[in-house]
Design a protein around this motif. Structure first.
Motif, PDB file in Angstrom:
ATOM      1  N   ARG A  79      21.846 -29.007  22.201  1.00 19.96           N
ATOM      2  CA  ARG A  79      21.802 -27.575  22.503  1.00 19.96           C
ATOM      3  C   ARG A  79      20.932 -26.915  21.444  1.00 19.96           C
ATOM      4  N   VAL A  80      20.424 -25.746  21.789  1.00 16.48           N
ATOM      5  CA  VAL A  80      19.553 -25.005  20.887  1.00 16.48           C
ATOM      6  C   VAL A  80      20.354 -23.888  20.243  1.00 16.48           C
ATOM      7  N   CYS A  81      20.179 -23.734  18.944  1.00 13.58           N
ATOM      8  CA  CYS A  81      20.795 -22.637  18.209  1.00 13.58           C
ATOM      9  C   CYS A  81      19.658 -21.787  17.632  1.00 13.58           C
ATOM     10  N   VAL A  82      19.590 -20.524  18.058  1.00 12.02           N
ATOM     11  CA  VAL A  82      18.559 -19.596  17.585  1.00 12.02           C
ATOM     12  C   VAL A  82      19.065 -18.889  16.331  1.00 12.02           C
ATOM     13  N   ILE A  83      18.279 -18.967  15.265  1.00 15.68           N
ATOM     14  CA  ILE A  83      18.603 -18.283  14.013  1.00 15.68           C
ATOM     15  C   ILE A  83      17.396 -17.438  13.622  1.00 15.68           C
ATOM     16  N   ASP A  84      17.450 -16.167  13.995  1.00 22.24           N
ATOM     17  CA  ASP A  84      16.355 -15.231  13.718  1.00 22.24           C
ATOM     18  C   ASP A  84      16.902 -14.107  12.844  1.00 22.24           C
ATOM     19  N   GLU A  85      16.908 -14.208  11.612  1.00 21.17           N
ATOM     20  CA  GLU A  85      16.083 -15.038  10.779  1.00 21.17           C
ATOM     21  C   GLU A  85      16.834 -15.451   9.540  1.00 21.17           C
ATOM     22  N   GLN A 142      12.495 -14.271  22.035  1.00 22.61           N
ATOM     23  CA  GLN A 142      13.164 -13.915  23.295  1.00 22.61           C
ATOM     24  C   GLN A 142      12.522 -14.624  24.484  1.00 22.61           C
ATOM     25  N   LYS A 143      11.206 -14.710  24.497  1.00 23.10           N
ATOM     26  CA  LYS A 143      10.509 -15.428  25.582  1.00 23.10           C
ATOM     27  C   LYS A 143      10.864 -16.912  25.553  1.00 23.10           C
ATOM     28  N   ALA A 144      10.911 -17.502  24.350  1.00 24.79           N
ATOM     29  CA  ALA A 144      11.275 -18.918  24.230  1.00 24.79           C
ATOM     30  C   ALA A 144      12.699 -19.152  24.725  1.00 24.79           C
ATOM     31  N   ILE A 145      13.608 -18.252  24.398  1.00 25.19           N
ATOM     32  CA  ILE A 145      14.997 -18.367  24.861  1.00 25.19           C
ATOM     33  C   ILE A 145      15.036 -18.396  26.386  1.00 25.19           C
ATOM     34  N   THR A 146      14.311 -17.477  27.019  1.00 26.23           N
ATOM     35  CA  THR A 146      14.293 -17.399  28.480  1.00 26.23           C
ATOM     36  C   THR A 146      13.769 -18.690  29.099  1.00 26.23           C
ATOM     37  N   VAL A 147      12.668 -19.210  28.561  1.00 27.35           N
ATOM     38  CA  VAL A 147      12.076 -20.445  29.100  1.00 27.35           C
ATOM     39  C   VAL A 147      13.026 -21.627  28.896  1.00 27.35           C
ATOM     40  N   LEU A 148      13.619 -21.737  27.712  1.00 28.77           N
ATOM     41  CA  LEU A 148      14.520 -22.864  27.421  1.00 28.77           C
ATOM     42  C   LEU A 148      15.775 -22.809  28.294  1.00 28.77           C
ATOM     43  N   GLN A 149      16.337 -21.609  28.468  1.00 26.97           N
ATOM     44  CA  GLN A 149      17.514 -21.478  29.329  1.00 26.97           C
ATOM     45  C   GLN A 149      17.180 -21.822  30.770  1.00 26.97           C
ATOM     46  N   SER A 150      16.012 -21.389  31.244  1.00 27.44           N
ATOM     47  CA  SER A 150      15.637 -21.671  32.630  1.00 27.44           C
ATOM     48  C   SER A 150      15.366 -23.162  32.856  1.00 27.44           C
ATOM     49  N   SER A 151      15.095 -23.903  31.765  1.00 35.72           N
ATOM     50  CA  SER A 151      14.889 -25.347  31.896  1.00 35.72           C
ATOM     51  C   SER A 151      16.219 -26.105  31.858  1.00 35.72           C
ATOM     52  N   GLY A 152      17.329 -25.364  31.695  1.00 36.74           N
ATOM     53  CA  GLY A 152      18.645 -25.992  31.716  1.00 36.74           C
ATOM     54  C   GLY A 152      19.191 -26.367  30.351  1.00 36.74           C
ATOM     55  N   LEU A 153      18.463 -26.047  29.308  1.00 37.02           N
ATOM     56  CA  LEU A 153      18.914 -26.370  27.951  1.00 37.02           C
ATOM     57  C   LEU A 153      19.880 -25.283  27.481  1.00 37.02           C
ATOM     58  N   PRO A 154      21.086 -25.652  27.027  1.00 39.81           N
ATOM     59  CA  PRO A 154      22.015 -24.639  26.518  1.00 39.81           C
ATOM     60  C   PRO A 154      21.466 -23.993  25.243  1.00 39.81           C
ATOM     61  N   VAL A 155      21.474 -22.663  25.203  1.00 44.98           N
ATOM     62  CA  VAL A 155      20.929 -21.929  24.067  1.00 44.98           C
ATOM     63  C   VAL A 155      21.955 -20.894  23.619  1.00 44.98           C
TER      64      VAL A 155
END
Length: 193
Positions: free
Chosen positions: A111-117, A23-36
């Motif tokens: 773009r980033v795709c989160v797969i947990d898990e 969740q923290k990584a998602i927040t940082v990546l989104q704030s850097s402008g990377l679509p997640v």
């Protein structure tokens, strides 16, 4: 640099802080402008006791992945992991559209795709296995995912992911979970080049 489609975390046990780290990584990546986009799993507790797990998509949809259960419903396959009965229909309804729509939009390079898990519960779904493989082979998608540490019989898709040459795996422990975030974000962001 080779585009790294999978930046993965391995976790030795539940409760280590893996989902919080995701969740923290998602927040940082989104704030850097990377679509997640993607999904994560979270514990469901009742009276201080874990009764199951939910799937939460980054678009805000949520539903059961598993619940403590004694018997499978009549006419349904027995999809159990320990005391948990997996709700395959709910899982697939939430996750498959997310994975199938992970293709970068026009004008977006990555773009980033989160797969947990990718774990025992999720691997009851053959369409999920196919969608993960498709996502990993789609140019422009960087996967930030979690896989379990091998214990007992290896899980075929987990081992396939772990052995890929374009994968970077971090092992998450209670001791290192707070210091890994910058490294994870750096690997995902460097995969854009």
């Amino acid at each position: 640099d080779i585009l790294s489609p999978w930046t993965g975390l391995t976790v030795p046990a539940h409760g280590v802080g893996k989902t919080t780290l995701i969740q923290k990584a998602i927040t940082v990546l989104q704030s850097s402008g990377l679509p997640v986009d993607g999904f994560y799993t979270q514990e469901v507790r009742q009276g201080g006791k874990r009764i199951g797990f939910d799937v939460v998509t980054l678009s805000g949809a949520q539903g059961p992945l598993s619940r403590v259960g004694s018997q499978p419903l009549p006419g349904k396959a027995d999809c159990r992991v320990g005391q948990y009965e997996v709700d395959l229909a709910s899982f697939e309804q939430l996750v498959l559209p997310v994975l199938r729509n992970a293709v970068p939009s026009c004008g977006l390079r990555h773009r980033v795709c989160v797969i947990d898990e990718v774990g025992k519960m999720e691997l009851f779904s053959q369409p999920f296995i196919q969608a993960v493989r498709q996502t990993l082979s789609t140019p422009g998608i960087i996967v930030l995912g979690t896989i379990p540490i091998s214990r007992g019989k290896p899980l075929a898709l987990v081992e396939e992911i772990r052995k890929r040459r374009d994968v970077k795996v971090f092992s998450v422990t209670r001791e290192n979970r707070n210091s890994l975030l910058p490294d994870i974000v750096a690997v995902v962001q460097s995969s854009r080049s």
